[in-house]
Write an enzyme that holds these catalytic residues in place. Structure first.
Site, mmCIF file in Angstrom:
data_model
loop_
_atom_site.group_PDB
_atom_site.id
_atom_site.type_symbol
_atom_site.label_atom_id
_atom_site.label_comp_id
_atom_site.label_asym_id
_atom_site.label_seq_id
_atom_site.Cartn_x
_atom_site.Cartn_y
_atom_site.Cartn_z
ATOM 1 N N LYS A 1 0.851 -1.190 0.000
ATOM 2 C CA LYS A 1 0.000 0.000 0.000
ATOM 3 C C LYS A 1 0.888 1.243 0.000
ATOM 4 O O LYS A 1 1.460 1.631 1.003
ATOM 5 C CB LYS A 1 -0.936 0.075 1.209
ATOM 6 C CG LYS A 1 -2.016 1.123 0.940
ATOM 7 C CD LYS A 1 -2.559 1.821 2.143
ATOM 8 C CE LYS A 1 -1.782 2.965 2.672
ATOM 9 N NZ LYS A 1 -1.730 4.178 1.836
ATOM 10 N N CYS B 1 13.636 10.885 6.913
ATOM 11 C CA CYS B 1 13.484 10.412 8.295
ATOM 12 C C CYS B 1 14.749 10.670 9.100
ATOM 13 O O CYS B 1 14.692 10.914 10.290
ATOM 14 C CB CYS B 1 13.137 8.932 8.294
ATOM 15 S SG CYS B 1 14.261 7.939 7.315
ATOM 16 N N GLU C 1 9.105 16.097 14.988
ATOM 17 C CA GLU C 1 9.607 15.898 13.638
ATOM 18 C C GLU C 1 8.846 16.820 12.694
ATOM 19 O O GLU C 1 7.638 16.726 12.552
ATOM 20 C CB GLU C 1 9.397 14.436 13.221
ATOM 21 C CG GLU C 1 9.983 14.144 11.865
ATOM 22 C CD GLU C 1 9.762 12.712 11.431
ATOM 23 O OE1 GLU C 1 8.648 12.197 11.597
ATOM 24 O OE2 GLU C 1 10.725 12.099 10.934
ATOM 25 N N GLU D 1 9.486 1.185 10.730
ATOM 26 C CA GLU D 1 10.531 2.203 10.545
ATOM 27 C C GLU D 1 9.828 3.537 10.666
ATOM 28 O O GLU D 1 9.019 3.878 9.806
ATOM 29 C CB GLU D 1 11.158 2.101 9.149
ATOM 30 C CG GLU D 1 11.850 0.797 8.849
ATOM 31 C CD GLU D 1 13.206 0.687 9.509
ATOM 32 O OE1 GLU D 1 13.686 1.684 10.083
ATOM 33 O OE2 GLU D 1 13.774 -0.416 9.459
HETATM 34 P P1 NAD Z 1 2.354 8.403 7.763
HETATM 35 O O1 NAD Z 1 2.613 7.615 8.993
HETATM 36 O O2 NAD Z 1 1.355 9.472 7.801
HETATM 37 O O3 NAD Z 1 1.887 7.428 6.589
HETATM 38 C C1 NAD Z 1 2.654 6.321 6.221
HETATM 39 C C2 NAD Z 1 1.754 5.315 5.526
HETATM 40 O O4 NAD Z 1 0.812 4.828 6.468
HETATM 41 C C3 NAD Z 1 0.963 5.882 4.356
HETATM 42 O O5 NAD Z 1 0.912 4.928 3.322
HETATM 43 C C4 NAD Z 1 -0.402 6.088 4.963
HETATM 44 O O6 NAD Z 1 -1.454 6.046 4.033
HETATM 45 C C5 NAD Z 1 -0.482 4.914 5.915
HETATM 46 N N1 NAD Z 1 -1.461 5.069 6.999
HETATM 47 C C6 NAD Z 1 -1.905 6.215 7.576
HETATM 48 N N2 NAD Z 1 -2.817 5.941 8.511
HETATM 49 C C7 NAD Z 1 -2.972 4.607 8.542
HETATM 50 C C8 NAD Z 1 -3.795 3.717 9.298
HETATM 51 N N3 NAD Z 1 -4.651 4.159 10.242
HETATM 52 N N4 NAD Z 1 -3.683 2.390 9.059
HETATM 53 C C9 NAD Z 1 -2.835 1.923 8.133
HETATM 54 N N5 NAD Z 1 -2.059 2.713 7.381
HETATM 55 C C10 NAD Z 1 -2.118 4.040 7.584
HETATM 56 O O7 NAD Z 1 3.773 8.928 7.293
HETATM 57 P P2 NAD Z 1 4.103 9.811 6.010
HETATM 58 O O8 NAD Z 1 3.650 11.197 6.293
HETATM 59 O O9 NAD Z 1 3.640 9.135 4.783
HETATM 60 O O10 NAD Z 1 5.695 9.748 5.992
HETATM 61 C C11 NAD Z 1 6.470 10.542 6.799
HETATM 62 C C12 NAD Z 1 6.941 9.751 8.002
HETATM 63 O O11 NAD Z 1 7.678 8.611 7.580
HETATM 64 C C13 NAD Z 1 7.902 10.542 8.860
HETATM 65 O O12 NAD Z 1 7.573 10.383 10.219
HETATM 66 C C14 NAD Z 1 9.252 9.904 8.566
HETATM 67 O O13 NAD Z 1 10.204 10.015 9.574
HETATM 68 C C15 NAD Z 1 8.879 8.489 8.333
HETATM 69 N N6 NAD Z 1 9.928 7.794 7.575
HETATM 70 C C16 NAD Z 1 10.703 6.890 8.229
HETATM 71 C C17 NAD Z 1 11.718 6.217 7.556
HETATM 72 C C18 NAD Z 1 12.561 5.189 8.243
HETATM 73 O O14 NAD Z 1 13.140 4.370 7.559
HETATM 74 N N7 NAD Z 1 12.647 5.191 9.558
HETATM 75 C C19 NAD Z 1 11.938 6.470 6.202
HETATM 76 C C20 NAD Z 1 11.130 7.407 5.557
HETATM 77 C C21 NAD Z 1 10.109 8.058 6.269
#
Ligand code: NAD
Ligand code: MN
Length: 497
Positions: A191, A302, A401, A267
């Protein structure tokens, strides 16, 4: 790749076929409900296309298809040497379609085309290739048993993996999951983020071309609270792998507990300290790295070095070097190969970043550079790389963040204070230390509660080393052979001789 000009990319963007349908059982199809959502480009607000808005019904279908593919053994029981060859072909195809994928990525999430071509696409292909190449070189174990027993310790694929990924490196985060998940023989339902679904959808077709059997890799675009939640609560998903925010990561653990106790590997976010001591070997290099650590990928990283900890004795000379270095990072049209800072992923994220800039002002931090939305007339979502000085670790801009190009500068007096500030965060993804003192480098490095520590550099690493977080930055690791642990179960078999 770099020979293309902005107008070449614009022309290609016009000719580009955008596929927004879900991919299930080897073919593109509309969401079961027929619902779609608009995919707008942050570059200039243009409508890229309509994307399937999947929900529970699509999750049920894709998981069923993935399970049947897994049980058929067509992929899960294929000889590792053959899976290797297929994954090598898959990586080759990603590279062969590199310009198209890079363009999709840039249009969809706003990052500079020169990064998409030189970083995202090659690193994504490499993640698939590296994992594939490893799979016929890993051996299982024989236990140290009594003479009349044979104890086999073997690894088996978990079965159906759901992968939920974010929008900042859509293709790369997908491939960090896909490489080891497929190499170990699992079926996958991906997804992608609703903000960046296009590259994940495109490579599904390439996977089929490479020889990955139908049903092994499925893609369901849509929103988190609909199809994401349905996958996380699904009773027939064995493992859920996630990259995204800590907030959603916590929610996924709840969903797993409420459903089938599927394994959950996360992650998540970061607020990484970049610590510069007075004895840093090269202050100019450290300043340039500090600027890049917050401006690269519009700060939507991230591991962004979002807290710059500077020893007070050099603060007055060092911080101006960082300001100077950041002037080299100017927002521009991401389709221009010269651009180093593109658009933020969408209006929501831009407003989020601007509200943190306001919080910096409100909390009494001192703006040194940037701080504004720019290029508004383009219809895109651009924010200047920004530095706040005089920040203390209790301010919101130091704690939360931001996921945008906003740097907080915090002074410290000695090693002990630097470590205390660095670790005073709920996150633990990465940290960097700049010093010429070998013992200090190691001792501070050991004291830092972070999954990656960089010495005299920011953001090192490749597929050979694990990547992931301590504390609320997550659990488990992507990349390296350690990533394979997430996609396999250990089985002990005892044979009486
Ligand atoms: P997010 O948590 O808002 O969304 C991530 C994914 O989760 C998306 O596909 C979203 O649609 C899905 N999602 C949202 N709500 C959900 C739910 N209730 N149930 C299931 N899935 C759901 O994050 P984002 O804004 O897309 O990305 C930014 C975040 O990602 C930042 O916090 C960043 O630090 C993190 N990130 C971490 C790494 C790592 O490797 N540690 C790498 C890249 C990004
Ligand atoms: Mn998008």
């Amino acid at each position: 790749m770099t020979a293309l000009t902005r107008s070449d990319w614009e022309q290609r963007a016009k000719d580009l076929k955008i596929e927004g349908r879900a991919f299930v059982q080897g073919e593109y199809r509309n969401a079961v409900s027929g619902a779609t959502f608009e995919c707008l480009s942050p570059v200039d607000g243009r409508l890229l296309g309509h994307v399937a808005s999947c929900d529970q019904a699509d999750a049920d279908l894709a998981v069923k298809v993935a399970r049947e593919a897994f049980d058929s053994g067509a992929w899960s029981r294929m000889a590792p040497v053959k899976r290797k060859k297929v994954l090598q072909r898959f990586a080759d195809l990603i590279e062969a379609h590199g310009e198209e994928l890079a363009l999709l990525e840039t249009l969809d999430m706003g990052k500079p085309i020169s990064d998409s071509t030189s970083v995202d696409v090659p690193a994504a292909a490499n993640a698939i290739r590296w994992s594939g190449e490893a799979i016929d070189k890993i051996y299982d174990e024989v236990a140290a048993t009594a003479h009349n027993q044979l104890g086999l310790v073997t690894r088996e694929p978990v079965g159906v993996v759901a992968a939920i990924v974010p929008w900042n490196f859509p293709l790369l985060m997908t491939c960090w999951k896909l490489g080891p998940a497929l190499a170990t023989g699992n079926s996958v339902v991906l997804k992608p983020s609703e903000k960046s679904p296009l590259t994940g959808l495109r490579i599904a077709q390439l996977a089929i071309e490479a020889g990955i059997p139908q049903g092994v890799f499925n893609v369901l675009p849509g929103f988190g609270h609909t199809v994401g939640k349905a996958l996380a609560l699904h009773m027939d998903v064995d493992t859920l792998v996630f990259t995204g925010s800590s907030k959603i990561a916590k929610q996924l653990m709840i969903y797993a507990g409420e459903s089938n106790m599927k394994r959950v590997w996360l992650e998540a976010g970061g607020k990484s300290p970049n610590i510069v001591f007075a004895d840093a070997p090269d202050l100019k290099a450290a300043a340039e790295a500090a600027a890049s650590a917050i401006a690269f990928n519009q700060g939507e990283v991230c591991t962004a070095g979002s807290r710059l900890l500077v020893e007070n004795s050099i603060k007055d000379t060092f911080v101006p070097l960082v300001v100077e270095a950041l002037k080299g990072w100017k927002p521009g049209n991401p389709l221009d190969p010269q651009t180093t800072v593109g658009a933020l992923v969408d209006t929501i994220q831009m407003n989020n970043v601007l509200s943190y800039i306001q919080a910096g002002h409100d909390d009494g931090a001192k703006l040194l550079i940037g701080g504004k939305r720019v290029l508004e007339e383009t219809g895109g979502t651009y924010v200047e790389p920004t530095i706040f000085d005089g920040v203390n670790n209790a301010m919101r801009i130091a704690k939360e963040e931001i996921f945008g190009p906003v740097l907080s500068v915090i002074g410290f007096d000695d090693e002990k204070e630097a470590i205390a500030i660095a670790n005073d965060t709920v996150y633990g993804l990465a940290a960097a230390v700049w010093t010429s003192n070998l013992s200090r480098a190691h001792l501070v490095g050991k004291a830092l509660r972070a999954g990656s520590v960089w010495i005299n550099q920011y953001d090192g690493g490749d597929m050979t080393a694990p990547f992931g977080g301590f504390k609320q930055s997550g659990n488990g690791r992507d990349k390296s052979l350690h990533a394979f642990d997430k996609y396999t179960e250990l089985k002990s078999t005892w044979i009486k001789l």
